[in-house]
Structure formats: structure tokens, C-alpha cells
Design an enzyme around this catalytic site. Structure first.
Site, PDB file in Angstrom:
ATOM      1  CG  ASP A 108      -4.477  10.576  11.151  1.00  0.00           C
ATOM      2  OD1 ASP A 108      -3.755  10.649  12.172  1.00  0.00           O
ATOM      3  OD2 ASP A 108      -4.142   9.965  10.147  1.00  0.00           O
ATOM      4  NE  ARG A 168      -2.714  13.490   8.218  1.00  0.00           N
ATOM      5  CZ  ARG A 168      -1.559  14.031   7.916  1.00  0.00           C
ATOM      6  NH1 ARG A 168      -0.698  13.374   7.188  1.00  0.00           N
ATOM      7  NH2 ARG A 168      -1.244  15.226   8.343  1.00  0.00           N
ATOM      8  CE  LYS A 219      -1.849   1.685   4.024  1.00  0.00           C
ATOM      9  NZ  LYS A 219      -1.520   3.103   4.210  1.00  0.00           N
ATOM     10  CG  ASN A 220       2.112   2.720   3.523  1.00  0.00           C
ATOM     11  OD1 ASN A 220       0.968   3.038   3.186  1.00  0.00           O
ATOM     12  ND2 ASN A 220       2.437   2.469   4.782  1.00  0.00           N
ATOM     13  CG  ASP A 226       2.331   1.414   9.558  1.00  0.00           C
ATOM     14  OD1 ASP A 226       2.033   2.281  10.392  1.00  0.00           O
ATOM     15  OD2 ASP A 226       2.523   1.673   8.354  1.00  0.00           O
TER      16      ASP A 226
HETATM   17  N1  EPU Z   1       6.181  14.581  10.754  1.00  0.00           N
HETATM   18  C1  EPU Z   1       6.367  15.909  11.067  1.00  0.00           C
HETATM   19  N2  EPU Z   1       6.465  16.817  10.051  1.00  0.00           N
HETATM   20  C2  EPU Z   1       6.391  16.449   8.753  1.00  0.00           C
HETATM   21  C3  EPU Z   1       6.197  15.082   8.420  1.00  0.00           C
HETATM   22  C4  EPU Z   1       6.096  14.164   9.452  1.00  0.00           C
HETATM   23  O1  EPU Z   1       6.448  16.268  12.245  1.00  0.00           O
HETATM   24  O2  EPU Z   1       6.505  17.315   7.879  1.00  0.00           O
HETATM   25  C5  EPU Z   1       6.048  13.571  11.834  1.00  0.00           C
HETATM   26  C6  EPU Z   1       4.649  12.960  11.826  1.00  0.00           C
HETATM   27  O3  EPU Z   1       3.720  13.765  12.517  1.00  0.00           O
HETATM   28  C7  EPU Z   1       4.875  11.618  12.503  1.00  0.00           C
HETATM   29  C8  EPU Z   1       6.320  11.273  12.077  1.00  0.00           C
HETATM   30  O4  EPU Z   1       6.909  12.492  11.605  1.00  0.00           O
HETATM   31  O5  EPU Z   1       4.833  11.785  13.896  1.00  0.00           O
HETATM   32  C9  EPU Z   1       6.399  10.203  10.994  1.00  0.00           C
HETATM   33  O6  EPU Z   1       5.682  10.643   9.855  1.00  0.00           O
HETATM   34  P1  EPU Z   1       6.047  10.200   8.361  1.00  0.00           P
HETATM   35  O7  EPU Z   1       6.036  11.420   7.520  1.00  0.00           O
HETATM   36  O8  EPU Z   1       7.283   9.350   8.369  1.00  0.00           O
HETATM   37  O9  EPU Z   1       4.817   9.262   8.012  1.00  0.00           O
HETATM   38  P2  EPU Z   1       3.763   9.418   6.836  1.00  0.00           P
HETATM   39  O10 EPU Z   1       4.451   9.632   5.544  1.00  0.00           O
HETATM   40  O11 EPU Z   1       2.701  10.372   7.242  1.00  0.00           O
HETATM   41  C10 EPU Z   1       3.823   6.858   6.267  1.00  0.00           C
HETATM   42  C11 EPU Z   1       2.826   5.738   6.145  1.00  0.00           C
HETATM   43  C12 EPU Z   1       2.294   5.347   7.507  1.00  0.00           C
HETATM   44  C13 EPU Z   1       3.476   4.925   8.360  1.00  0.00           C
HETATM   45  C14 EPU Z   1       4.528   6.045   8.426  1.00  0.00           C
HETATM   46  C15 EPU Z   1       5.801   5.672   9.181  1.00  0.00           C
HETATM   47  C16 EPU Z   1       1.841   6.091   3.988  1.00  0.00           C
HETATM   48  C17 EPU Z   1       0.615   6.401   3.208  1.00  0.00           C
HETATM   49  N3  EPU Z   1       1.716   6.146   5.297  1.00  0.00           N
HETATM   50  O12 EPU Z   1       3.125   7.964   6.857  1.00  0.00           O
HETATM   51  O13 EPU Z   1       1.450   4.213   7.285  1.00  0.00           O
HETATM   52  O14 EPU Z   1       3.028   4.640   9.665  1.00  0.00           O
HETATM   53  O15 EPU Z   1       4.916   6.428   7.083  1.00  0.00           O
HETATM   54  O16 EPU Z   1       6.389   4.553   8.602  1.00  0.00           O
HETATM   55  O17 EPU Z   1       2.876   5.767   3.434  1.00  0.00           O
HETATM   56  C18 EPU Z   1      -0.360   2.744   7.615  1.00  0.00           C
HETATM   57  O18 EPU Z   1      -0.069   2.202   6.542  1.00  0.00           O
HETATM   58  O19 EPU Z   1      -1.204   2.237   8.419  1.00  0.00           O
HETATM   59  C19 EPU Z   1       0.293   4.006   7.989  1.00  0.00           C
HETATM   60  C20 EPU Z   1      -0.164   4.843   8.922  1.00  0.00           C
END
Ligand code: EPU
Length: 419
Positions: free
Chosen positions: A117, A93, A23-24, A307
Site C-alpha cells: 500500500d 489491510r 483504532k489499532n 504513526d
Molecule cells: N513486516 C514484515 N513481515 C511481516 C509483518 C510485517 O516484513 O510478516 C514488516 C512490515 O512490512 C513493516 C514492519 O514489519 O515494514 C512493521 O509492520 P507491523 O506488522 O509491525 O505493522 P502492522 O501490523 O502492519 C500496525 C498498525 C500501523 C502501524 C504499525 C507499526 C494497525 C491496523 N496498523 O501495522 O498503523 O504503523 O503497526 O506500529 O494496527 C496507522 O494507524 O496509521 C498505521 C499504519
């Protein structure tokens, strides 16, 4: 009324289950197609709700999207409509990753600003800072993030992320591939899904090196072309089925995956008492009579994946002993613990730490899913519980798992889905 999953615990799962594309990875690869007009093909695409939602985002941008089995065809127009409205961003998101490609390709973007969220506040400051360093300007207009590129084309830049954010790394790379000059992304996310996205972009004619290391280097090119890409297997589906084998005390072989991408999680299962036989593209989990307590701390890749946290908490809730589980990625990722407590789990949460005191057995009851992984964890808990567990709000599970109920039933679980 939305559907529920009903599971009767007590059956040791046995057999083989295959996993589909991640998915990711696929969500970002769908967005990557916006960088080149023409017809793109993605193979090994999972049949999950999030793919449908991302297809809606791409249709809004002007693409024609067709899913045939596990093959997705995306026709990208010459002049995309650079917009992702609130109803689509609210539903998913991950839509925020359209920002980089739209600014790179069209020089403007109007994307609803995503709120927090169920996992926490989830700011996007790093995404914006990276794109600003490459020459983008942002303003927030009535809840819509409006991005422009005053110079007409993004410029390569030296970017250093304060934290290896998956989304910020993706937005930076997706923008940099069409920028003028070289971009370096220091401290990027090193996830297998990021490596796969960069491989896809290189297949489209991008020049990216260093994915999976502590620095990604992107030499901008003038144009990209459509490609056919095979999506990397989903390590989270694989890991979830592994825990299903472990929690039920069964023997489950997970096919079509890459055990290397799950090495920390599989070694935790060994510490819990499982035996694991690994081959190149499959592994078998032999569940223990009773799991042993272990401590877990989630971390960016190659650390233990956030995850997989809730699935492991479900497993540890029936372990011999007390486990400490620390969540380091998200500020609110234990909200499902109250549902496990309804099943008899003994868990105390203090800020980012959960103390999981193992009980002999859980007791089936009605519970509610509030996100993808928590929903999967509640189903897994039901596999080990006494009696019937009924999980509601299962549309969350559909976001990340294809035919979850049917595939568990294929392993012998007493499980069905109904209204
Ligand atoms: N963060 C910031 N500022 C930013 C970006 C992120 O503070 O500009 C913080 C976030 O608030 C969070 C942390 O950094 O506390 C990690 O966020 P990250 O950006 O790494 O995650 P994401 O891109 O929002 C993706 C996956 C998530 C997975 C995370 C970590 C997708 C669609 N989602 O989220 O997947 O948990 O990376 O590996 O790729 C899931 O599949 O169930 C899921 C939530």
C-alpha cells in the site's frame, strides 16, 4: 467529488479535547470476538471509518454488528463463514488478523492476500510462519490465501519473531489462545494496544502472560466466552492533538488519555521547545514561539511511533534549524513530503531519511492526503500556514480520527469541511 478540509492558518489553538479508544486496538479486539460465540460488547469505540470497515468484515463472516454511540455490540454465530474477500481486505489491510482467530476457531480460512500500500510492500511472512509452526498449512489460490489445520486443532509452539511486528504478534496470540498447549512468542510487539488486546482476551477467559514484555506466554484453553471490554485510549489521536497545540503556538489539554503511552513523543515535543504538564489521564502542551529542530528515528514501541512521524515532520518544517528524520518501520512513508513542499517546506528525502530544513512559514495551498497520518499532518501544517490550505481525499483521515475537523474547531481552529 469527495469532501475537503479547508483550514485558515494563524490561530493559536486553546482549550481541551478528549480522545476515544485506539483504532489499532479496537480493530483487533473486534476480530478477537470471533473466538467465542455469543454477544460481545466493546466500549469507548471510536467513530471512525476503519471500525465501519471491520464491521463489514465481521458481517461477511456472519456476525451481527451494531454501533450505538461509542458502544459496539457484536453477535458471533456458532458457525462463522471463514472468509475475508478482496474488496474488504483492499479497503483495510488490518483485515488480515482474521486469519489467526478463524484458523483457531474453525480450522480454515480464506483471506484475500493483501498487497502493498502507500506505506510500502508490507509482507505477511511472519504471520504465516507463526501460524505454520502451530500446525496451519497455507496455499495461495488465485490471490486468495487458503489456510487449513490438518490436525483439526492448532498446537502450541515456540515462536520467535525476527522483528516485533504488531500484526504478526496479534495473529500469533489470537491463534494461540485456543491452541492445544503452551505458545511462547519471543520478541513480540510491546505496544499498549497489544497489551490491551491481551487484556481483552483474558477477560474472555484466555490465559496470557507477559504482554508488554519481551516474551508473551499463552496457555491454550478449550473455549472462550464473550466479555465487555473498554478500549485503551488512542495515543495517536492524543499525539496528533498535542502537535496541533505545538504547531499553532497554542495551549491544548488532551483529556482521557494515558501520557505514559506517549512518553517518547511528548519528550520530543519538549526538546522542540514545548512545555508539557502531565497528569495521570491528561496532559497540556504549551507551544513554543518557534519550534527548535530535533532529530527523530522511528522504532517499534517503546521507540518513537512511525504513526507520529508525518505530524512531527509538519512541525519541524517550520522549526529553527535542520532536523534529520529517519523512518525505520516502513519503506515508503515519506510520500506526503511532496505535498508539504507545495506549501513551501524545504525537505529532502534520501531513502529512509528526510532532511527537514526549517522555514519561517508555510504558505497555504491545495494539497492531497494519501494516508491517515499524512492527511492529519497536512491539516496540522495548514494550522500554521499563511492563508488557506485545502486538504483533499480526507476519507483517509476519517479512517483514524473521529470528527477531526469539529474537534479542531472546538479548539478555535478556523477550519471547515465541505464538498
Ligand atoms: N513486516 C514484515 N513481515 C511481516 C509483518 C510485517 O516484513 O510478516 C514488516 C512490515 O512490512 C513493516 C514492519 O514489519 O515494514 C512493521 O509492520 P507491523 O506488522 O509491525 O505493522 P502492522 O501490523 O502492519 C500496525 C498498525 C500501523 C502501524 C504499525 C507499526 C494497525 C491496523 N496498523 O501495522 O498503523 O504503523 O503497526 O506500529 O494496527 C496507522 O494507524 O496509521 C498505521 C499504519
Amino acid at each position: 467529488m469527495s469532501e475537503v478540509i479547508e483550514v485558515v492558518g494563524g490561530t493559536a489553538l486553546r482549550g481541551e479535547v478528549g480522545v476515544f479508544g485506539a483504532k489499532n486496538a479496537v480493530l483487533k479486539e473486534m476480530v478477537a470476538t470471533l473466538l467465542a460465540p455469543g454477544t460481545h460488547t466493546l466500549e469507548n469505540v471510536p467513530g471512525i471509518l476503519d471500525v465501519t470497515l471491520m464491521a463489514d468484515v465481521l458481517r461477511h463472516v456472519g456476525c451481527a454488528v451494531d454501533l450505538n454511540g461509542h458502544t459496539l455490540t457484536i453477535d458471533v454465530p456458532e458457525d462463522p463463514n471463514p472468509e475475508a474477500p478482496l474488496d474488504l481486505v483492499r479497503k483495510m489491510r488490518a483485515s488480515i488478523v482474521v486469519l489467526g482467530p478463524l484458523l483457531a476457531r474453525v480450522g480454515k480460512a480464506r483471506v484475500a492476500f493483501p498487497g502493498g500500500d502507500d506505506l510500502g510492500a508490507r509482507p505477511i511472512d511472519m504471520h504465516m510462519k507463526a501460524l505454520e509452526k502451530m500446525g496451519a498449512d497455507f496455499s495461495l489460490e488465485h490471490g486468495v490465501l487458503v489456510g487449513t489445520v490438518p490436525d483439526g486443532r492448532l498446537q502450541g509452539a515456540d515462536l520467535g519473531l525476527r522483528f516485533p511486528s504488531v500484526g504478526a504478534t496479534e495473529n500469533a496470540v489470537l491463534a494461540a489462545v485456543l491452541a492445544e498447549g503452551t505458545t511462547t512468542v519471543g520478541n513480540p510487539a510491546r505496544e499498549p494496544e497489544i497489551i490491551d488486546l491481551c487484556r481483552h482476551l483474558n477477560e474472555m477467559g484466555a490465559r496470557i502472560e507477559g504482554a508488554g514484555t519481551n516474551q508473551i506466554i499463552v496457555q491454550g484453553v478449550d473455549r472462550l466466552h464473550p466479555a465487555t471490554h473498554h478500549v485503551v485510549p488512542d495515543r495517536l489521536e492524543a499525539g496528533t492533538f498535542a502537535v496541533a497545540g505545538a504547531i499553532s503556538g497554542g495551549e491544548v489539554t488532551v483529556l482521557d488519555c494515558n501520557p505514559e503511552n506517549l512518553r517518547v513523543e511528548l519528550s520530543k515535543l519538549e526538546a522542540i521547545g514545548c512545555r508539557i504538564d502531565r497528569e495521570e489521564d491528561r496532559f497540556t502542551v504549551h507551544g513554543p514561539d518557534r519550534p527548535q529542530a530535533v532529530d527523530i528515528a522511528t522504532l517499534p514501541y517503546p521507540g518513537f511511533h512511525t504513526d507520529m512521524q508525518s505530524q512531527f515532520v509538519a512541525l519541524l518544517s517550520i522549526a529553527d534549524g535542520t532536523s534529520m528524520v529517519t523512518e525505520n518501520l516502513f519503506d515508503n512513508r515519506f510520500s506526503y513530503v511532496g505535498e508539504l513542499a507545495r506549501m513551501g517546506a524545504d525537505i529532502t528525502v534520501d531513502w529512509q531519511h528526510a532532511t527537514v530544513r526549517g522555514v519561517w512559514q508555510l504558505s497555504g495551498c491545495p494539497v492531497m492526503a494519501n494516508d491517515i497520518r499524512a492527511g492529519a499532518a497536512l491539516v496540522l501544517a495548514g494550522l500554521a500556514a499563511d492563508g488557506t490550505t485545502t486538504v483533499s481525499e480526507v476519507h483517509h483521515i476519517d479512517r483514524g480520527y473521529e470528527r477531526f475537523t469539529e474537534r479542531l474547531a472546538g479548539l478555535g481552529a478556523q477550519i471547515l469541511r465541505h464538498r
